[in-house]
Design a protein around this motif. Structure first.
Motif, PDB file in Angstrom:
ATOM      1  N   ARG A  77      10.547  13.580  -9.865  1.00 11.69           N
ATOM      2  CA  ARG A  77      10.088  14.782 -10.548  1.00 11.69           C
ATOM      3  C   ARG A  77      11.161  15.855 -10.454  1.00 11.69           C
ATOM      4  O   ARG A  77      11.583  16.245  -9.385  1.00 11.69           O
ATOM      5  CB  ARG A  77       8.817  15.279  -9.869  1.00 11.69           C
ATOM      6  N   ILE A  78      11.594  16.294 -11.588  1.00 13.29           N
ATOM      7  CA  ILE A  78      12.644  17.298 -11.612  1.00 13.29           C
ATOM      8  C   ILE A  78      12.110  18.537 -12.303  1.00 13.29           C
ATOM      9  O   ILE A  78      11.365  18.439 -13.246  1.00 13.29           O
ATOM     10  CB  ILE A  78      13.873  16.789 -12.391  1.00 13.29           C
ATOM     11  N   LEU A  79      12.506  19.676 -11.826  1.00 11.98           N
ATOM     12  CA  LEU A  79      11.923  20.868 -12.398  1.00 11.98           C
ATOM     13  C   LEU A  79      12.833  22.073 -12.281  1.00 11.98           C
ATOM     14  O   LEU A  79      13.692  22.125 -11.436  1.00 11.98           O
ATOM     15  CB  LEU A  79      10.615  21.060 -11.661  1.00 11.98           C
ATOM     16  N   LYS A  80      12.647  22.993 -13.183  1.00 11.41           N
ATOM     17  CA  LYS A  80      13.419  24.239 -13.199  1.00 11.41           C
ATOM     18  C   LYS A  80      12.498  25.375 -12.792  1.00 11.41           C
ATOM     19  O   LYS A  80      11.432  25.527 -13.318  1.00 11.41           O
ATOM     20  CB  LYS A  80      13.897  24.518 -14.622  1.00 11.41           C
ATOM     21  N   VAL A  81      12.932  26.205 -11.878  1.00 15.35           N
ATOM     22  CA  VAL A  81      12.059  27.310 -11.497  1.00 15.35           C
ATOM     23  C   VAL A  81      12.870  28.424 -10.848  1.00 15.35           C
ATOM     24  O   VAL A  81      13.892  28.186 -10.239  1.00 15.35           O
ATOM     25  CB  VAL A  81      10.953  26.803 -10.548  1.00 15.35           C
ATOM     26  N   GLU A  82      12.425  29.631 -11.027  1.00 11.84           N
ATOM     27  CA  GLU A  82      13.139  30.767 -10.472  1.00 11.84           C
ATOM     28  C   GLU A  82      12.598  31.120  -9.082  1.00 11.84           C
ATOM     29  O   GLU A  82      13.329  31.551  -8.225  1.00 11.84           O
ATOM     30  CB  GLU A  82      12.944  31.991 -11.383  1.00 11.84           C
ATOM     31  N   GLU A  83      11.330  30.969  -8.946  1.00 12.68           N
ATOM     32  CA  GLU A  83      10.717  31.419  -7.701  1.00 12.68           C
ATOM     33  C   GLU A  83       9.625  30.438  -7.290  1.00 12.68           C
ATOM     34  O   GLU A  83       9.559  29.327  -7.788  1.00 12.68           O
ATOM     35  CB  GLU A  83      10.150  32.824  -7.879  1.00 12.68           C
ATOM     36  N   ARG A  84       8.790  30.832  -6.340  1.00 17.25           N
ATOM     37  CA  ARG A  84       7.691  29.991  -5.893  1.00 17.25           C
ATOM     38  C   ARG A  84       8.204  28.646  -5.372  1.00 17.25           C
ATOM     39  O   ARG A  84       7.598  27.602  -5.550  1.00 17.25           O
ATOM     40  CB  ARG A  84       6.656  29.794  -7.015  1.00 17.25           C
ATOM     41  N   GLU A  89       8.568  27.214  -2.420  1.00 17.44           N
ATOM     42  CA  GLU A  89       7.866  26.399  -1.429  1.00 17.44           C
ATOM     43  C   GLU A  89       6.864  25.436  -2.077  1.00 17.44           C
ATOM     44  O   GLU A  89       6.890  24.235  -1.838  1.00 17.44           O
ATOM     45  CB  GLU A  89       7.146  27.334  -0.434  1.00 17.44           C
ATOM     46  N   SER A  90       6.000  25.987  -2.932  1.00 14.66           N
ATOM     47  CA  SER A  90       4.992  25.122  -3.539  1.00 14.66           C
ATOM     48  C   SER A  90       5.626  24.099  -4.468  1.00 14.66           C
ATOM     49  O   SER A  90       5.147  22.975  -4.613  1.00 14.66           O
ATOM     50  CB  SER A  90       3.926  25.937  -4.262  1.00 14.66           C
ATOM     51  N   TYR A  91       6.728  24.462  -5.094  1.00 14.99           N
ATOM     52  CA  TYR A  91       7.396  23.505  -5.970  1.00 14.99           C
ATOM     53  C   TYR A  91       8.031  22.373  -5.170  1.00 14.99           C
ATOM     54  O   TYR A  91       7.988  21.211  -5.572  1.00 14.99           O
ATOM     55  CB  TYR A  91       8.445  24.210  -6.841  1.00 14.99           C
ATOM     56  N   ILE A  92       8.616  22.735  -4.025  1.00 16.73           N
ATOM     57  CA  ILE A  92       9.258  21.697  -3.205  1.00 16.73           C
ATOM     58  C   ILE A  92       8.217  20.698  -2.715  1.00 16.73           C
ATOM     59  O   ILE A  92       8.496  19.506  -2.550  1.00 16.73           O
ATOM     60  CB  ILE A  92      10.037  22.346  -2.038  1.00 16.73           C
ATOM     61  N   ASN A  93       6.999  21.184  -2.510  1.00 16.56           N
ATOM     62  CA  ASN A  93       5.941  20.267  -2.083  1.00 16.56           C
ATOM     63  C   ASN A  93       5.418  19.404  -3.218  1.00 16.56           C
ATOM     64  O   ASN A  93       4.760  18.404  -2.983  1.00 16.56           O
ATOM     65  CB  ASN A  93       4.780  21.057  -1.470  1.00 16.56           C
ATOM     66  N   SER A  94       5.664  19.797  -4.454  1.00 19.35           N
ATOM     67  CA  SER A  94       5.107  19.061  -5.598  1.00 19.35           C
ATOM     68  C   SER A  94       6.110  18.171  -6.313  1.00 19.35           C
ATOM     69  O   SER A  94       5.732  17.195  -6.933  1.00 19.35           O
ATOM     70  CB  SER A  94       4.552  20.039  -6.631  1.00 19.35           C
ATOM     71  N   PHE A  95       7.383  18.545  -6.281  1.00 20.50           N
ATOM     72  CA  PHE A  95       8.406  17.794  -7.016  1.00 20.50           C
ATOM     73  C   PHE A  95       9.437  17.213  -6.054  1.00 20.50           C
ATOM     74  O   PHE A  95       9.699  17.791  -5.003  1.00 20.50           O
ATOM     75  CB  PHE A  95       9.128  18.718  -8.000  1.00 20.50           C
ATOM     76  N   ASP A  96      10.050  16.090  -6.436  1.00 21.85           N
ATOM     77  CA  ASP A  96      11.103  15.493  -5.607  1.00 21.85           C
ATOM     78  C   ASP A  96      12.388  16.310  -5.682  1.00 21.85           C
ATOM     79  O   ASP A  96      13.101  16.453  -4.700  1.00 21.85           O
ATOM     80  CB  ASP A  96      11.400  14.061  -6.078  1.00 21.85           C
ATOM     81  N   ILE A  97      12.706  16.784  -6.883  1.00 20.64           N
ATOM     82  CA  ILE A  97      13.938  17.558  -7.076  1.00 20.64           C
ATOM     83  C   ILE A  97      13.565  18.873  -7.763  1.00 20.64           C
ATOM     84  O   ILE A  97      12.881  18.870  -8.774  1.00 20.64           O
ATOM     85  CB  ILE A  97      14.944  16.803  -7.977  1.00 20.64           C
ATOM     86  N   VAL A  98      14.026  19.982  -7.182  1.00 24.27           N
ATOM     87  CA  VAL A  98      13.755  21.289  -7.780  1.00 24.27           C
ATOM     88  C   VAL A  98      15.090  21.938  -8.127  1.00 24.27           C
ATOM     89  O   VAL A  98      15.942  22.107  -7.245  1.00 24.27           O
ATOM     90  CB  VAL A  98      12.962  22.197  -6.803  1.00 24.27           C
ATOM     91  N   CYS A  99      15.296  22.285  -9.394  1.00 25.07           N
ATOM     92  CA  CYS A  99      16.513  23.000  -9.806  1.00 25.07           C
ATOM     93  C   CYS A  99      16.091  24.447 -10.023  1.00 25.07           C
ATOM     94  O   CYS A  99      15.224  24.697 -10.837  1.00 25.07           O
ATOM     95  CB  CYS A  99      17.059  22.452 -11.121  1.00 25.07           C
ATOM     96  N   TRP A 100      16.699  25.370  -9.321  1.00 28.03           N
ATOM     97  CA  TRP A 100      16.244  26.759  -9.476  1.00 28.03           C
ATOM     98  C   TRP A 100      17.387  27.733  -9.700  1.00 28.03           C
ATOM     99  O   TRP A 100      18.550  27.357  -9.600  1.00 28.03           O
ATOM    100  CB  TRP A 100      15.417  27.167  -8.248  1.00 28.03           C
TER     101      TRP A 100
END
Ligand code: C5P
Ligand code: MG
Length: 269
Positions: A249-256, A258-269
């Motif tokens: 799971r890869i995702l783009k996000v500016e904030e939040r 912690e919750s994203y790291i718990n939901s996705f394998d890879i977080v691009c911010w």
């Protein structure tokens, strides 16, 4: 590790976060070994395939693109803008999906009712997209081209407006035969005037049900156990959950974060 960062140097950037880097690396290696024939890509649209902002200005969602005088009047714009108070609720990391769900239904339903009252004309949609500042993310061409070359199905699950979404990718010349879209489609009468939205409403927090019922009918997805799932919302990781598949799971996000790291394998911010 070295081999990994050489193969995908982007993953070594400090803007890329992973809860379990070694497990993600193993998963990616396994997906690479299995090859393109085992892969399917499932992606959200607004703010995932499209940019969040450009030159400091928000890029419009498919709903926002409809805010054009060719399609809706000033009074409707005002009413739709008043409903934007629902957006902070959608992205509120302190509320559960269960709490958000009825409010999201309320938001989408009210906006769709306002749009229907406007008697939007189908033949004006392409111009509204042309006149908008809709923009796909950097690298989108390579992404779409590579997937179509390798005959990897790309399933776009969007709670946006399907007719507008299609027009955005068509105008960017990437609406290829391997692209399948599940979204809220407009229902036009014989004269091309909007009279309803088709099927069950899709909003951020019920994508899973809508997705599953549609995906079940897609022959292209059979025998492709590896799923690359892309999303920008905490509602998005649900897409692949009941499909019994390996996911990254890869995702783009500016904030939040912690919750994203718990939901996705890879977080691009
Ligand atoms: O493609 P995706 O599922 O991301 O599209 C839905 C997005 O559209 C939501 O994240 C929401 O913020 C946005 N939206 C909007 N106006 C509405 C309803 C949803 O901009 N009336
Ligand atoms: Mg989105």
């Amino acid at each position: 590790m070295k081999l990994f960062s050489v193969q995908i140097p982007e993953l070594a950037k400090c803007s890329v976060l992973m809860r379990e880097r070694s497990r993600v690396e193993e998963t990616i290696h396994a997906m690479q070994r299995a090859g393109a024939g085992s892969l399917q890509v499932i992606s959200d649209f607004d703010m995932t395939l499209t940019r969040f902002a450009h030159n400091g200005k928000r890029v419009p969602t498919t709903h926002n693109i409809l805010d054009n005088r060719l399609l809706i009047d000033e009074d409707c714009t005002k009413k739709v803008n008043l409903l934007n108070t629902y957006y902070p609720i959608e992205i509120d990391a302190c509320r559960t999906a269960e709490e958000k769900l009825p409010l999201m239904v309320e938001w989408w339903t009210k906006v769709h009712e306002l749009l229907i009252q406007q008697r939007i004309r189908k033949d004006m949609l392409a111009r509204a997209v042309e006149e908008s500042s809709a923009m796909l993310r950097d690298g989108y061409k390579l992404f779409f081209d590579r997937l179509t070359e390798q005959q990897v199905p790309l399933l776009i699950f969007s709670a946006g407006v399907g007719d507008v979404l299609e027009e955005v990718i068509r105008q960017n010349h990437v609406f290829y035969p391997n692209v399948h879209i599940i979204s809220n489609y407009m229902d036009f009468d014989q004269t091309g005037v909007l009279r309803a939205f088709k099927g069950q409403l899709i909003h951020t927090f019920n994508k899973r049900e809508g997705a599953l019922s549609h995906a079940a009918g897609l022959r292209e997805l059979q025998g492709r156990p590896n799923v690359l799932l892309l999303g920008d919302s905490l509602g998005d990781p649900d897409h692949g959950e009941e499909m019994n598949v390996e996911e990254t799971r890869i995702l783009k996000v500016e904030e939040r974060k912690e919750s994203y790291i718990n939901s996705f394998d890879i977080v691009c911010w």
